[in-house]
Design a protein around this motif. Structure first.
Motif, PDB file in Angstrom:
ATOM      1  N   ASP A  94      -6.374   2.235   8.491  1.00 10.70           N
ATOM      2  CA  ASP A  94      -6.197   2.302   9.940  1.00 10.70           C
ATOM      3  C   ASP A  94      -4.773   1.966  10.399  1.00 10.70           C
ATOM      4  N   GLU A  95      -3.847   1.809   9.450  1.00  8.29           N
ATOM      5  CA  GLU A  95      -2.442   1.538   9.804  1.00  8.29           C
ATOM      6  C   GLU A  95      -1.878   2.721  10.586  1.00  8.29           C
ATOM      7  N   PRO A  96      -1.011   2.452  11.556  1.00  7.64           N
ATOM      8  CA  PRO A  96      -0.350   3.569  12.242  1.00  7.64           C
ATOM      9  C   PRO A  96       0.663   4.240  11.304  1.00  7.64           C
ATOM     10  N   ILE A  97       0.924   5.496  11.552  1.00 12.92           N
ATOM     11  CA  ILE A  97       1.925   6.209  10.760  1.00 12.92           C
ATOM     12  C   ILE A  97       3.300   5.661  11.153  1.00 12.92           C
ATOM     13  N   PRO A  98       4.065   5.179  10.180  1.00  6.93           N
ATOM     14  CA  PRO A  98       5.356   4.557  10.483  1.00  6.93           C
ATOM     15  C   PRO A  98       6.344   5.548  11.110  1.00  6.93           C
ATOM     16  N   GLU A  99       6.969   5.128  12.193  1.00  7.16           N
ATOM     17  CA  GLU A  99       7.931   5.989  12.886  1.00  7.16           C
ATOM     18  C   GLU A  99       9.218   6.175  12.103  1.00  7.16           C
ATOM     19  N   PHE A 100       9.560   5.207  11.258  1.00 11.63           N
ATOM     20  CA  PHE A 100      10.834   5.281  10.531  1.00 11.63           C
ATOM     21  C   PHE A 100      10.831   6.299   9.388  1.00 11.63           C
ATOM     22  N   LEU A 101       9.721   6.977   9.149  1.00 12.84           N
ATOM     23  CA  LEU A 101       9.678   7.968   8.071  1.00 12.84           C
ATOM     24  C   LEU A 101      10.734   9.051   8.251  1.00 12.84           C
ATOM     25  N   SER A 102      11.098   9.328   9.479  1.00 14.28           N
ATOM     26  CA  SER A 102      12.102  10.368   9.729  1.00 14.28           C
ATOM     27  C   SER A 102      13.464  10.018   9.126  1.00 14.28           C
ATOM     28  N   HIS A 103      13.660   8.765   8.703  1.00 16.54           N
ATOM     29  CA  HIS A 103      14.916   8.352   8.073  1.00 16.54           C
ATOM     30  C   HIS A 103      14.954   8.706   6.586  1.00 16.54           C
ATOM     31  N   SER A 104      13.863   9.201   6.064  1.00 10.91           N
ATOM     32  CA  SER A 104      13.784   9.576   4.656  1.00 10.91           C
ATOM     33  C   SER A 104      13.926  11.097   4.543  1.00 10.91           C
ATOM     34  N   PRO A 105      14.786  11.587   3.642  1.00 13.61           N
ATOM     35  CA  PRO A 105      14.933  13.047   3.496  1.00 13.61           C
ATOM     36  C   PRO A 105      13.682  13.715   2.933  1.00 13.61           C
ATOM     37  N   PHE A 106      12.839  12.943   2.266  1.00  9.74           N
ATOM     38  CA  PHE A 106      11.568  13.458   1.739  1.00  9.74           C
ATOM     39  C   PHE A 106      10.517  12.415   2.049  1.00  9.74           C
ATOM     40  N   TRP A 107       9.415  12.850   2.647  1.00 10.92           N
ATOM     41  CA  TRP A 107       8.273  11.949   2.860  1.00 10.92           C
ATOM     42  C   TRP A 107       7.005  12.754   2.985  1.00 10.92           C
ATOM     43  N   SER A 108       5.910  12.094   2.631  1.00  6.78           N
ATOM     44  CA  SER A 108       4.604  12.723   2.706  1.00  6.78           C
ATOM     45  C   SER A 108       3.595  11.636   3.035  1.00  6.78           C
ATOM     46  N   ILE A 109       2.617  11.974   3.871  1.00  9.96           N
ATOM     47  CA  ILE A 109       1.567  11.017   4.194  1.00  9.96           C
ATOM     48  C   ILE A 109       0.203  11.682   4.024  1.00  9.96           C
ATOM     49  N   THR A 110      -0.746  10.885   3.584  1.00 11.27           N
ATOM     50  CA  THR A 110      -2.136  11.330   3.487  1.00 11.27           C
ATOM     51  C   THR A 110      -3.018  10.180   3.948  1.00 11.27           C
ATOM     52  N   ARG A 111      -3.857  10.472   4.928  1.00  7.68           N
ATOM     53  CA  ARG A 111      -4.803   9.457   5.399  1.00  7.68           C
ATOM     54  C   ARG A 111      -6.199   9.868   4.962  1.00  7.68           C
ATOM     55  N   THR A 112      -6.913   8.893   4.391  1.00  8.04           N
ATOM     56  CA  THR A 112      -8.324   9.073   4.053  1.00  8.04           C
ATOM     57  C   THR A 112      -9.086   7.888   4.653  1.00  8.04           C
ATOM     58  N   SER A 113     -10.379   7.867   4.469  1.00  5.18           N
ATOM     59  CA  SER A 113     -11.158   6.731   4.951  1.00  5.18           C
ATOM     60  C   SER A 113     -10.862   5.468   4.139  1.00  5.18           C
ATOM     61  N   ASP A 114     -10.205   5.617   2.976  1.00  6.55           N
ATOM     62  CA  ASP A 114      -9.910   4.489   2.101  1.00  6.55           C
ATOM     63  C   ASP A 114      -8.491   3.946   2.206  1.00  6.55           C
ATOM     64  N   GLU A 115      -7.541   4.789   2.625  1.00  4.23           N
ATOM     65  CA  GLU A 115      -6.138   4.364   2.595  1.00  4.23           C
ATOM     66  C   GLU A 115      -5.251   5.294   3.405  1.00  4.23           C
TER      67      GLU A 115
END
Length: 128
Positions: free
Chosen positions: A23-44
């Motif tokens: 349930d963590e919010p998606i971090p806003e600072f990800l845009s500072h990384s040239p490569f990033w990927s996020i996946t949300r599931t019910s577990d993590e």
């Protein structure tokens, strides 16, 4: 349609694979990384990003390098990921994969990058 040979490039940055609570919010600072990927599931909430910007309090596996398959790949193409993963598996090289609409990304530990590159070359792929 099966795969014969894929072309890959090695991305320059070191990456971290991180695990946050689901349930963590998606971090806003990800845009500072040239490569990033996020996946949300019910577990993590799983986040891949540049190692240098990972907060100290995150659960993180650091020291990963990324090989990008030159795409776009056709959705009807079969066996592309297997043609990369199987020879690495047989050589004992651990991988973490990310797939997008256009292509696949293969992460290996930095200390295995040279070995992984050699194995992929010997398997008929092109790595630059």
């Amino acid at each position: 349609m099966g795969v014969k040979s894929l072309s890959l490039i090695i991305l320059p940055q070191r990456l971290a694979i991180c695990r946050l609570l689901p349930d963590e919010p998606i971090p806003e600072f990800l845009s500072h990384s040239p490569f990033w990927s996020i996946t949300r599931t019910s577990d993590e909430l799983s986040v891949v990003l540049s190692e240098e910007i990972v907060p100290a309090d995150w659960k993180a596996e650091t020291g990963w390098r990324c090989l990008k398959v030159i795409g776009p790949l056709d959705f009807d193409l079969t066996g592309s990921l297997a043609s990369l993963a199987m020879p690495l598996c047989e050589a004992g090289v651990s991988i973490f994969t990310i797939s997008t609409y256009d292509t696949d990304y293969l992460l290996v530990r930095e200390n295995n990058l040279e070995k992984a590159t050699q194995i992929l070359l010997e398997s008929g792929h092109i790595v630059t």
